[in-house]
Design a protein around this motif. Structure first.
Motif, PDB file in Angstrom:
ATOM      1  N   VAL A  68       0.419  41.726  95.424  1.00 52.01           N
ATOM      2  CA  VAL A  68       1.808  41.890  95.056  1.00 52.01           C
ATOM      3  C   VAL A  68       2.533  42.912  95.442  1.00 52.01           C
ATOM      4  O   VAL A  68       3.707  43.049  95.717  1.00 52.01           O
ATOM      5  CB  VAL A  68       1.632  41.805  93.547  1.00 52.01           C
ATOM      6  N   GLY A  69       1.910  44.066  95.558  1.00 50.64           N
ATOM      7  CA  GLY A  69       2.629  45.458  95.781  1.00 50.64           C
ATOM      8  C   GLY A  69       3.303  45.193  97.300  1.00 50.64           C
ATOM      9  O   GLY A  69       4.362  45.343  97.466  1.00 50.64           O
ATOM     10  N   SER A  70       2.445  44.821  98.297  1.00 48.70           N
ATOM     11  CA  SER A  70       2.864  44.950  99.696  1.00 48.70           C
ATOM     12  C   SER A  70       3.655  43.545  99.790  1.00 48.70           C
ATOM     13  O   SER A  70       4.683  43.565 100.554  1.00 48.70           O
ATOM     14  CB  SER A  70       1.600  44.496 100.451  1.00 48.70           C
ATOM     15  N   GLY A  71       3.690  42.249  99.156  1.00 46.95           N
ATOM     16  CA  GLY A  71       4.356  41.373  99.306  1.00 46.95           C
ATOM     17  C   GLY A  71       5.810  41.610  98.722  1.00 46.95           C
ATOM     18  O   GLY A  71       6.787  41.259  99.204  1.00 46.95           O
ATOM     19  N   VAL A  72       6.047  42.221  97.483  1.00 43.51           N
ATOM     20  CA  VAL A  72       7.284  42.639  97.072  1.00 43.51           C
ATOM     21  C   VAL A  72       7.899  43.646  97.719  1.00 43.51           C
ATOM     22  O   VAL A  72       9.131  43.301  98.168  1.00 43.51           O
ATOM     23  CB  VAL A  72       7.117  43.099  95.311  1.00 43.51           C
ATOM     24  N   ALA A  73       7.247  44.454  98.373  1.00 45.58           N
ATOM     25  CA  ALA A  73       7.735  45.557  99.217  1.00 45.58           C
ATOM     26  C   ALA A  73       8.362  45.012 100.399  1.00 45.58           C
ATOM     27  O   ALA A  73       9.390  45.244 101.042  1.00 45.58           O
ATOM     28  CB  ALA A  73       6.798  46.916  99.441  1.00 45.58           C
ATOM     29  N   TYR A  74       7.507  44.243 100.991  1.00 41.19           N
ATOM     30  CA  TYR A  74       7.938  43.568 102.323  1.00 41.19           C
ATOM     31  C   TYR A  74       9.099  42.615 102.007  1.00 41.19           C
ATOM     32  O   TYR A  74      10.040  42.624 102.790  1.00 41.19           O
ATOM     33  CB  TYR A  74       6.730  42.436 102.781  1.00 41.19           C
TER      34      TYR A  74
ATOM     35  N   ILE B  48      14.930  42.355 103.144  1.00 43.71           N
ATOM     36  CA  ILE B  48      16.497  41.864 102.702  1.00 43.71           C
ATOM     37  C   ILE B  48      17.392  43.066 102.993  1.00 43.71           C
ATOM     38  O   ILE B  48      18.567  42.850 103.365  1.00 43.71           O
ATOM     39  CB  ILE B  48      16.348  41.698 101.287  1.00 43.71           C
ATOM     40  N   LEU B  49      16.834  44.163 102.445  1.00 47.38           N
ATOM     41  CA  LEU B  49      18.011  45.424 102.328  1.00 47.38           C
ATOM     42  C   LEU B  49      18.613  45.789 103.793  1.00 47.38           C
ATOM     43  O   LEU B  49      19.904  45.975 103.615  1.00 47.38           O
ATOM     44  CB  LEU B  49      17.254  46.880 101.974  1.00 47.38           C
ATOM     45  N   PRO B  50      18.098  45.804 104.842  1.00 47.96           N
ATOM     46  CA  PRO B  50      18.769  46.124 106.211  1.00 47.96           C
ATOM     47  C   PRO B  50      19.735  44.868 106.695  1.00 47.96           C
ATOM     48  O   PRO B  50      20.258  45.074 107.566  1.00 47.96           O
ATOM     49  CB  PRO B  50      17.556  46.377 107.179  1.00 47.96           C
ATOM     50  N   ARG B  51      19.705  43.788 106.343  1.00 47.99           N
ATOM     51  CA  ARG B  51      20.320  42.520 106.666  1.00 47.99           C
ATOM     52  C   ARG B  51      21.812  43.014 106.347  1.00 47.99           C
ATOM     53  O   ARG B  51      22.489  43.276 105.588  1.00 47.99           O
ATOM     54  CB  ARG B  51      20.077  41.065 105.838  1.00 47.99           C
ATOM     55  N   GLU B  52      22.609  42.617 107.607  1.00 53.14           N
ATOM     56  CA  GLU B  52      24.051  42.832 107.610  1.00 53.14           C
ATOM     57  C   GLU B  52      24.637  41.772 106.525  1.00 53.14           C
ATOM     58  O   GLU B  52      25.828  41.892 105.972  1.00 53.14           O
ATOM     59  CB  GLU B  52      24.564  42.691 108.755  1.00 53.14           C
ATOM     60  N   SER B  53      24.245  40.397 106.498  1.00 49.01           N
ATOM     61  CA  SER B  53      24.868  39.577 105.547  1.00 49.01           C
ATOM     62  C   SER B  53      24.536  39.793 104.052  1.00 49.01           C
ATOM     63  O   SER B  53      25.067  39.368 103.241  1.00 49.01           O
ATOM     64  CB  SER B  53      23.811  38.257 105.942  1.00 49.01           C
TER      65      SER B  53
ATOM     66  N   ASP C 194      25.646  45.444  96.675  1.00 49.38           N
ATOM     67  CA  ASP C 194      25.157  44.548  95.705  1.00 49.38           C
ATOM     68  C   ASP C 194      23.708  44.378  95.536  1.00 49.38           C
ATOM     69  O   ASP C 194      23.155  44.458  94.360  1.00 49.38           O
ATOM     70  CB  ASP C 194      25.640  43.210  96.253  1.00 49.38           C
ATOM     71  N   SER C 195      22.790  44.586  96.636  1.00 48.34           N
ATOM     72  CA  SER C 195      21.306  44.536  96.567  1.00 48.34           C
ATOM     73  C   SER C 195      20.784  45.562  95.883  1.00 48.34           C
ATOM     74  O   SER C 195      19.895  45.255  95.207  1.00 48.34           O
ATOM     75  CB  SER C 195      20.908  44.055  97.955  1.00 48.34           C
ATOM     76  N   VAL C 196      20.835  46.832  96.186  1.00 47.51           N
ATOM     77  CA  VAL C 196      20.538  48.108  95.800  1.00 47.51           C
ATOM     78  C   VAL C 196      20.778  48.086  94.442  1.00 47.51           C
ATOM     79  O   VAL C 196      19.757  48.329  93.358  1.00 47.51           O
ATOM     80  CB  VAL C 196      20.733  49.218  96.490  1.00 47.51           C
ATOM     81  N   PRO C 197      21.813  47.846  93.795  1.00 49.17           N
ATOM     82  CA  PRO C 197      22.289  47.942  92.349  1.00 49.17           C
ATOM     83  C   PRO C 197      21.557  47.030  91.650  1.00 49.17           C
ATOM     84  O   PRO C 197      21.219  47.309  90.458  1.00 49.17           O
ATOM     85  CB  PRO C 197      23.819  47.789  92.374  1.00 49.17           C
ATOM     86  N   ILE C 198      21.308  45.869  92.220  1.00 49.05           N
ATOM     87  CA  ILE C 198      20.590  44.791  91.249  1.00 49.05           C
ATOM     88  C   ILE C 198      18.871  45.539  90.935  1.00 49.05           C
ATOM     89  O   ILE C 198      18.371  45.339  90.058  1.00 49.05           O
ATOM     90  CB  ILE C 198      20.372  43.537  92.184  1.00 49.05           C
TER      91      ILE C 198
ATOM     92  N   GLY D  98       3.325  47.237 103.131  1.00 46.27           N
ATOM     93  CA  GLY D  98       4.448  46.122 103.164  1.00 46.27           C
ATOM     94  C   GLY D  98       5.649  46.395 103.644  1.00 46.27           C
ATOM     95  O   GLY D  98       6.196  45.921 104.419  1.00 46.27           O
ATOM     96  N   ALA D  99       6.241  47.543 103.063  1.00 46.71           N
ATOM     97  CA  ALA D  99       7.472  47.874 103.482  1.00 46.71           C
ATOM     98  C   ALA D  99       7.508  48.201 104.909  1.00 46.71           C
ATOM     99  O   ALA D  99       8.527  47.913 105.718  1.00 46.71           O
ATOM    100  CB  ALA D  99       8.005  49.331 102.640  1.00 46.71           C
ATOM    101  N   GLY D 100       6.655  49.056 105.545  1.00 45.01           N
ATOM    102  CA  GLY D 100       6.519  49.249 106.839  1.00 45.01           C
ATOM    103  C   GLY D 100       6.584  48.282 107.656  1.00 45.01           C
ATOM    104  O   GLY D 100       7.029  48.098 108.915  1.00 45.01           O
ATOM    105  N   ALA D 101       5.749  47.156 107.349  1.00 46.52           N
ATOM    106  CA  ALA D 101       5.485  46.038 108.122  1.00 46.52           C
ATOM    107  C   ALA D 101       6.737  45.198 108.167  1.00 46.52           C
ATOM    108  O   ALA D 101       6.905  44.378 109.178  1.00 46.52           O
ATOM    109  CB  ALA D 101       4.282  45.150 107.736  1.00 46.52           C
ATOM    110  N   ALA D 102       7.518  45.139 107.299  1.00 41.13           N
ATOM    111  CA  ALA D 102       8.505  44.221 107.177  1.00 41.13           C
ATOM    112  C   ALA D 102       9.617  44.358 108.291  1.00 41.13           C
ATOM    113  O   ALA D 102      10.125  43.463 108.794  1.00 41.13           O
ATOM    114  CB  ALA D 102       9.350  44.331 105.740  1.00 41.13           C
TER     115      ALA D 102
END
Length: 388
Positions: free
Chosen positions: A144-150, A155-160, A165-169, A346-350
């Motif tokens: 769960v931890g690695s999956g959610v972090a991944y 999503i966060l670095p995507r230009e789209s 919007d994403s971080v405030p959510i 998870g975050a590093g691998a993403a």
């Protein structure tokens, strides 16, 4: 009277050593490791702040896990003072080995394994229902931890996806969770209470009022973070990252202090000491451990497991905060190293794939987790079997 207080004093010393080891290793090192990896805060400043926040978490929220460790792991038996000393010294010794070698030992595994081993050796019965609950949490946490972090880090670095919007959510979700955390300070009798409960009782009692307070908190926090990021993108991200790190440090103190003082719970029933006071005392040990020994582990976790920036650090801290609060809510002893390392991986691998993480380091860490539980159980069972 002296027959009680001398052994009890020895148990207190062992508990203090355990609290120091946890503060220097698990709860002291991991909460701000992603922020340090993202260059949002220095190693020494992180160790200082995490010590204070860990103490507050232990004092305000640490009774739940403490009672579980002290009373729920073995059925039909109260651990005698000698067994408590064996449990604490064994678990703290394994933790100290992890600190010296730089590999984070899963604190919950060592304490839980030693308590169960010692209790069964003395004739106690297995608490299968609690073991199922704990085992489920331990098994799901890495996934769960690695999956959610991944997912968040993808999503966060995507230009789209606009970060305004994403971080405030994510911030809104954090705000809603915070107002629903139960604190001893807000307790009404034996019942803990949250900010949402207290506020709702004054205006609209019941579930509807609590949901309303949660919604207001989510909106306020989300809008505040959105405005901050819109004004200064990178600065806003780093400030939100530091707030998340603080909440994770607070949660670490709440969840980890029970591993240090929980075995003492059956003993303090013969004194005037409450479980909350015991947890606060353990929080002092966490604070000292963070201030004197956490810097080495902070550096190890932040640099050796993944190359983290602000976005991936946020992705790692968010699930860590949520998982820690779930563990506290249900009184489950959980390793903060397991939570944080899984999320960091998870975050590093993403973003960086396999090049962003050290497979060897991760493999050795997982082996240390499994081995620490088995070794702790064997030592607890073996030592208490030899005690006449």
């Amino acid at each position: 009277m002296i027959e009680f207080w001398l052994p009890f004093g020895a148990a207190l010393l062992a508990s203090a050593f355990m609290a120091w080891a946890i503060g220097a290793g698990s709860s002291g090192a991991t909460p701000f490791a992603p922020a340090v990896g993202a260059n949002a805060i220095s190693v020494m400043r992180a160790a200082f702040i995490v010590g204070i926040l860990g103490f507050l978490g232990a004092a305000l929220q640490g009774a739940s896990v403490s009672e579980a460790v002290g009373s729920d792991l073995v059925v039909g038996l109260t651990l005698p003072t000698a067994a408590v000393i064996v449990v604490l010294v064994t678990a703290a010794g394994l933790m100290a080995i992890g600190i010296v070698t730089g590999y984070p030992i899963a604190t919950a595994f060592t304490v839980t394994g030693t308590v169960i081993g010692a209790g069964l050796a003395l004739g106690g019965d297995p608490a299968w229902a609690k073991y199922t609950e704990i085992g489920t949490m331990w098994l799901l946490t890495p996934f769960v931890g690695s999956g959610v972090a991944y997912g968040i880090a993808s999503i966060l670095p995507r230009e789209s996806v606009d970060e305004r919007d994403s971080v405030p959510i994510l911030a809104a979700a954090v705000g809603a969770i915070v107002v629903n955390i139960e604190f001893a300070l807000l307790a009404s009798g034996d019942r803990l209470a949250s900010l949402s409960t207290v506020v709702a009782e004054r205006f609209v009692p019941g579930l509807a009022g609590e949901l309303g307070v949660s919604l207001v908190a989510a909106v306020v926090v989300g809008l505040a973070v959105r405005v901050d990021i819109a004004r200064n993108g990178l600065g806003g991200l780093r400030r939100f990252l530091l707030v998340l790190g603080g909440l994770v440090a607070f949660s670490a103190g709440a969840s980890q202090v029970g591993l240090a003082v929980g075995p003492l719970v059956p003993l303090v029933e013969e004194t005037m000491i409450t479980v909350s006071a015991l947890a606060a005392g353990g929080g002092v040990g966490l604070l000292v451990g963070s201030w004197t020994g956490a810097s080495q582990m902070i550096k190890a976790v932040s640099q050796d497991y993944a190359s983290l920036g602000p976005r991936r650090s946020i992705a790692a801290l968010f699930p860590s905060f949520v998982l820690a609060q779930i563990a506290v809510l249900y009184g489950i002893p959980v390793s903060f190293n397991q939570i944080m390392v899984s999320a960091i991986v998870g975050a590093g691998a993403a973003v960086g794939g396999s090049d962003a993480i050290s497979r060897r380091k991760i493999g050795l860490t997982f082996g240390a987790w499994i081995g620490s539980f088995a070794l702790a159980f064997a030592l607890g069972y073996g030592v208490m079997s030899l005690v006449p």
